[in-house]
Design a protein around this motif. Structure first.
Motif, PDB file in Angstrom:
ATOM      1  N   ALA A 111      33.996  51.850  50.712  1.00 41.05           N
ATOM      2  CA  ALA A 111      35.108  52.807  50.696  1.00 41.05           C
ATOM      3  C   ALA A 111      36.298  52.272  51.475  1.00 41.05           C
ATOM      4  O   ALA A 111      37.456  52.418  51.058  1.00 41.05           O
ATOM      5  N   LEU A 112      36.024  51.634  52.605  1.00 40.39           N
ATOM      6  CA  LEU A 112      37.104  51.055  53.411  1.00 40.39           C
ATOM      7  C   LEU A 112      37.772  49.903  52.663  1.00 40.39           C
ATOM      8  O   LEU A 112      39.003  49.797  52.616  1.00 40.39           O
ATOM      9  N   GLN A 113      36.962  49.048  52.043  1.00 46.32           N
ATOM     10  CA  GLN A 113      37.502  47.900  51.320  1.00 46.32           C
ATOM     11  C   GLN A 113      38.301  48.316  50.096  1.00 46.32           C
ATOM     12  O   GLN A 113      39.240  47.618  49.694  1.00 46.32           O
ATOM     13  N   SER A 114      37.971  49.453  49.503  1.00 36.67           N
ATOM     14  CA  SER A 114      38.687  49.912  48.308  1.00 36.67           C
ATOM     15  C   SER A 114      40.061  50.480  48.637  1.00 36.67           C
ATOM     16  O   SER A 114      40.869  50.723  47.747  1.00 36.67           O
ATOM     17  N   GLY A 115      40.310  50.738  49.915  1.00 37.99           N
ATOM     18  CA  GLY A 115      41.614  51.254  50.327  1.00 37.99           C
ATOM     19  C   GLY A 115      41.712  52.763  50.366  1.00 37.99           C
ATOM     20  O   GLY A 115      42.808  53.296  50.556  1.00 37.99           O
ATOM     21  N   GLY A 116      40.586  53.476  50.213  1.00 38.81           N
ATOM     22  CA  GLY A 116      40.662  54.932  50.165  1.00 38.81           C
ATOM     23  C   GLY A 116      40.517  55.639  51.495  1.00 38.81           C
ATOM     24  O   GLY A 116      40.765  56.841  51.579  1.00 38.81           O
ATOM     25  N   ALA A 117      40.092  54.923  52.537  1.00 34.97           N
ATOM     26  CA  ALA A 117      39.794  55.573  53.822  1.00 34.97           C
ATOM     27  C   ALA A 117      40.984  55.480  54.767  1.00 34.97           C
ATOM     28  O   ALA A 117      41.370  54.391  55.186  1.00 34.97           O
ATOM     29  N   ARG A 118      41.542  56.630  55.134  1.00 33.69           N
ATOM     30  CA  ARG A 118      42.582  56.655  56.157  1.00 33.69           C
ATOM     31  C   ARG A 118      41.961  56.593  57.550  1.00 33.69           C
ATOM     32  O   ARG A 118      42.532  56.008  58.468  1.00 33.69           O
ATOM     33  N   TYR A 119      40.792  57.231  57.699  1.00 30.66           N
ATOM     34  CA  TYR A 119      40.124  57.274  59.004  1.00 30.66           C
ATOM     35  C   TYR A 119      38.733  56.657  58.888  1.00 30.66           C
ATOM     36  O   TYR A 119      38.018  56.909  57.912  1.00 30.66           O
ATOM     37  N   VAL A 120      38.334  55.873  59.876  1.00 29.93           N
ATOM     38  CA  VAL A 120      36.972  55.367  60.016  1.00 29.93           C
ATOM     39  C   VAL A 120      36.450  55.898  61.345  1.00 29.93           C
ATOM     40  O   VAL A 120      36.965  55.544  62.409  1.00 29.93           O
ATOM     41  N   LEU A 121      35.431  56.762  61.279  1.00 27.77           N
ATOM     42  CA  LEU A 121      35.047  57.535  62.461  1.00 27.77           C
ATOM     43  C   LEU A 121      33.541  57.538  62.672  1.00 27.77           C
ATOM     44  O   LEU A 121      32.760  57.478  61.704  1.00 27.77           O
ATOM     45  N   PRO A 122      33.095  57.644  63.931  1.00 28.72           N
ATOM     46  CA  PRO A 122      31.671  57.902  64.171  1.00 28.72           C
ATOM     47  C   PRO A 122      31.301  59.277  63.638  1.00 28.72           C
ATOM     48  O   PRO A 122      32.146  60.176  63.550  1.00 28.72           O
ATOM     49  N   VAL A 123      30.054  59.440  63.291  1.00 26.24           N
ATOM     50  CA  VAL A 123      29.637  60.687  62.651  1.00 26.24           C
ATOM     51  C   VAL A 123      29.928  61.894  63.531  1.00 26.24           C
ATOM     52  O   VAL A 123      30.213  62.993  63.022  1.00 26.24           O
ATOM     53  N   THR A 124      29.899  61.726  64.850  1.00 23.59           N
ATOM     54  CA  THR A 124      30.135  62.842  65.762  1.00 23.59           C
ATOM     55  C   THR A 124      31.581  63.329  65.759  1.00 23.59           C
ATOM     56  O   THR A 124      31.867  64.420  66.256  1.00 23.59           O
ATOM     57  N   GLU A 125      32.501  62.548  65.200  1.00 21.72           N
ATOM     58  CA  GLU A 125      33.915  62.937  65.182  1.00 21.72           C
ATOM     59  C   GLU A 125      34.410  63.376  63.806  1.00 21.72           C
ATOM     60  O   GLU A 125      35.557  63.803  63.669  1.00 21.72           O
ATOM     61  N   ILE A 126      33.546  63.293  62.804  1.00 26.80           N
ATOM     62  CA  ILE A 126      34.012  63.565  61.442  1.00 26.80           C
ATOM     63  C   ILE A 126      34.295  65.053  61.233  1.00 26.80           C
ATOM     64  O   ILE A 126      35.315  65.429  60.639  1.00 26.80           O
ATOM     65  N   ALA A 127      33.431  65.936  61.710  1.00 27.94           N
ATOM     66  CA  ALA A 127      33.658  67.377  61.521  1.00 27.94           C
ATOM     67  C   ALA A 127      34.968  67.802  62.166  1.00 27.94           C
ATOM     68  O   ALA A 127      35.725  68.599  61.596  1.00 27.94           O
ATOM     69  N   GLY A 128      35.250  67.293  63.345  1.00 29.14           N
ATOM     70  CA  GLY A 128      36.498  67.638  64.021  1.00 29.14           C
ATOM     71  C   GLY A 128      37.717  67.179  63.257  1.00 29.14           C
ATOM     72  O   GLY A 128      38.722  67.910  63.169  1.00 29.14           O
ATOM     73  N   ARG A 129      37.645  65.986  62.668  1.00 23.90           N
ATOM     74  CA  ARG A 129      38.771  65.495  61.875  1.00 23.90           C
ATOM     75  C   ARG A 129      38.947  66.326  60.612  1.00 23.90           C
ATOM     76  O   ARG A 129      40.062  66.662  60.216  1.00 23.90           O
ATOM     77  N   ILE A 130      37.835  66.679  59.952  1.00 26.26           N
ATOM     78  CA  ILE A 130      37.926  67.534  58.765  1.00 26.26           C
ATOM     79  C   ILE A 130      38.583  68.857  59.123  1.00 26.26           C
ATOM     80  O   ILE A 130      39.491  69.335  58.418  1.00 26.26           O
ATOM     81  N   ALA A 131      38.145  69.479  60.210  1.00 28.58           N
ATOM     82  CA  ALA A 131      38.710  70.770  60.623  1.00 28.58           C
ATOM     83  C   ALA A 131      40.195  70.652  60.908  1.00 28.58           C
ATOM     84  O   ALA A 131      40.990  71.532  60.529  1.00 28.58           O
ATOM     85  N   ALA A 132      40.601  69.564  61.570  1.00 28.51           N
ATOM     86  CA  ALA A 132      42.019  69.371  61.886  1.00 28.51           C
ATOM     87  C   ALA A 132      42.850  69.213  60.620  1.00 28.51           C
ATOM     88  O   ALA A 132      43.947  69.791  60.494  1.00 28.51           O
ATOM     89  N   GLU A 133      42.334  68.454  59.645  1.00 29.93           N
ATOM     90  CA  GLU A 133      43.067  68.254  58.405  1.00 29.93           C
ATOM     91  C   GLU A 133      43.130  69.536  57.583  1.00 29.93           C
ATOM     92  O   GLU A 133      44.158  69.857  56.976  1.00 29.93           O
ATOM     93  N   LEU A 134      42.034  70.296  57.554  1.00 30.20           N
ATOM     94  CA  LEU A 134      42.056  71.568  56.826  1.00 30.20           C
ATOM     95  C   LEU A 134      43.033  72.547  57.457  1.00 30.20           C
ATOM     96  O   LEU A 134      43.741  73.279  56.746  1.00 30.20           O
ATOM     97  N   THR A 135      43.078  72.584  58.765  1.00 30.34           N
ATOM     98  CA  THR A 135      44.031  73.455  59.455  1.00 30.34           C
ATOM     99  C   THR A 135      45.463  73.071  59.096  1.00 30.34           C
ATOM    100  O   THR A 135      46.320  73.938  58.868  1.00 30.34           O
ATOM    101  N   ARG A 136      45.723  71.779  59.026  1.00 23.54           N
ATOM    102  CA  ARG A 136      47.057  71.303  58.668  1.00 23.54           C
ATOM    103  C   ARG A 136      47.404  71.654  57.220  1.00 23.54           C
ATOM    104  O   ARG A 136      48.546  72.011  56.907  1.00 23.54           O
ATOM    105  N   LEU A 137      46.399  71.580  56.339  1.00 24.77           N
ATOM    106  CA  LEU A 137      46.642  71.787  54.912  1.00 24.77           C
ATOM    107  C   LEU A 137      46.612  73.256  54.495  1.00 24.77           C
ATOM    108  O   LEU A 137      47.122  73.598  53.420  1.00 24.77           O
ATOM    109  N   LYS A 138      46.009  74.116  55.306  1.00 26.54           N
ATOM    110  CA  LYS A 138      45.835  75.507  54.901  1.00 26.54           C
ATOM    111  C   LYS A 138      47.178  76.157  54.580  1.00 26.54           C
ATOM    112  O   LYS A 138      48.120  76.095  55.376  1.00 26.54           O
TER     113      LYS A 138
END
Length: 358
Positions: free
Chosen positions: A329-356
């Protein structure tokens, strides 16, 4: 050319059934890639054999006397971690326990065949070899026995619960995925007008148990997807085993469709068909997430989400059981963020809050 037996990956077979111990031994020893160094009839016997033979991989049944598979996996992953593959029945308590085993650190599972005979053995052997090859490449870490979580998950009963989702989070996972999903999905907040669509490479009938397990842990209502289900906010949908899942537009709004078109990347469900449909229908209102797994499923679809204006997230190497899918996924150019699994939920929540929508 015959492989030197010392070069073959060493396997411990654990099952209380003499029939399955014999079957697993014959399949493994006949592969030319792996060899059985010992067999065990229950969990206590397995712990003794792990200490005595130090196998590279363990094939573990779940329902056994003395000490069951869950107990044995917990001890092994805490004391001397190694790749464990669950070999389980897909009906009754075995399916739910198999999902729990994956959370405890087992890397993958194989469903036992209901039938017996040459054709059934051939199907089983083919699936087992695919899973063992993936498990051999897994990064296995020590897993502490988790404390029992006694908190009751309370879900809000607002009107948002039945509204169509305006935002979408699409998730791809394979080897090691159930443990990653258990880290992410329960941490996602509700009330952000979002639905979560999950493709976990998993045999048929186990995906329902996966959905039920995640539902018991999460604020989202998590279900195994059915054909024609409306895509509702504060819902998570798990693609059923052996069915691709896509988003389609109907007169009443966006729905899920299931089909059995040919496997993609050797799997069904595959994430790429889902991600492509999410990119088409949600565009910049989509978040794609590629988690641990062997192969490259999800890479092309994540790039499509990125090109449609959405956000791409890939799990990092250090926290992935197998880095194949996130790396692709990273090599294909689609990933803006590369994160440890413990930080992924927080990033999703932040992006959803921004997009809501406001």
């Amino acid at each position: 050319m015959v492989s030197n037996t010392s070069d073959l990956s060493r396997v411990l077979v654990v099952d209380d059934s003499p029939f399955f111990r014999r079957l697993l031994t014959e399949v493994v020893d006949g592969s030319g890639e792996f060899r059985v160094v010992a067999t065990a009839r229950d969990g206590m016997d397995a712990l003794r054999k792990v200490r005595a033979h130090s196998p590279d991989l363990v094939l573990m049944d779940i329902e056994m006397p003395e000490l069951d598979g869950l107990g044995a996996i917990g001890y092994i992953m805490a004391e001397s971690p190694r790749a464990i593959v669950v070999v389980s029945a897909h009906v009754g308590p075995g399916a739910a326990a198999a999902i729990r085993a994956l959370e405890l650190g087992a890397v993958d599972l194989v469903a036992k065949e209901d039938e017996r005979g040459a054709a059934a053995t051939s199907r089983f052997a083919e699936r087992l070899m695919i899973v063992l090859r993936g498990a051999r490449s897994a990064t296995v870490k020590r897993v502490s026995l988790p404390e029992r979580d006694t908190r009751e998950v309370v879900r809000e009963t607002s009107s948002t619960m039945t509204s169509r989702a305006r935002l979408c989070v699409a998730v791809a996972a394979s080897t090691g995925g159930p443990r990653a999903l258990a880290e992410i999905v329960p941490q996602l907040p509700t009330g952000l007008d979002a639905a979560v669509l999950i493709v976990q490479h998993m045999p048929p009938k186990f995906t329902r148990s996966l959905a039920e397990r995640l539902c018991s842990q999460s604020h989202f209502a998590v279900v195994e997807a059915e054909h024609g289900m409306p895509i509702l906010a504060d819902r998570a949908f798990v693609a059923p085993g052996d069915f691709h899942m896509r988003v389609v537009a109907r007169s009443g709004g966006l729905e899920l469709t299931l089909d059995q078109e040919p496997s993609l990347w050797g799997v069904r469900p595959a994430a790429d068909p889902l991600f492509s449909s999410v990119a088409h229908h949600f565009g910049a209102r989509a978040i794609g997430v590629v988690l641990t797994g062997i192969g490259r499923d999800g890479a092309d679809g994540l790039r499509q989400i990125h090109e449609a204006g959405g956000i791409g997230i890939a799990q990092d190497r250090e926290s992935a059981t197998v880095y194949g899918m996130p790396s692709a996924a990273l090599q294909s150019g689609g990933a803006r963020y590369v994160l440890p699994v413990t930080e992924i939920a927080g990033r999703i929540a932040a992006e959803l809050t921004r997009l809501k929508p406001r």
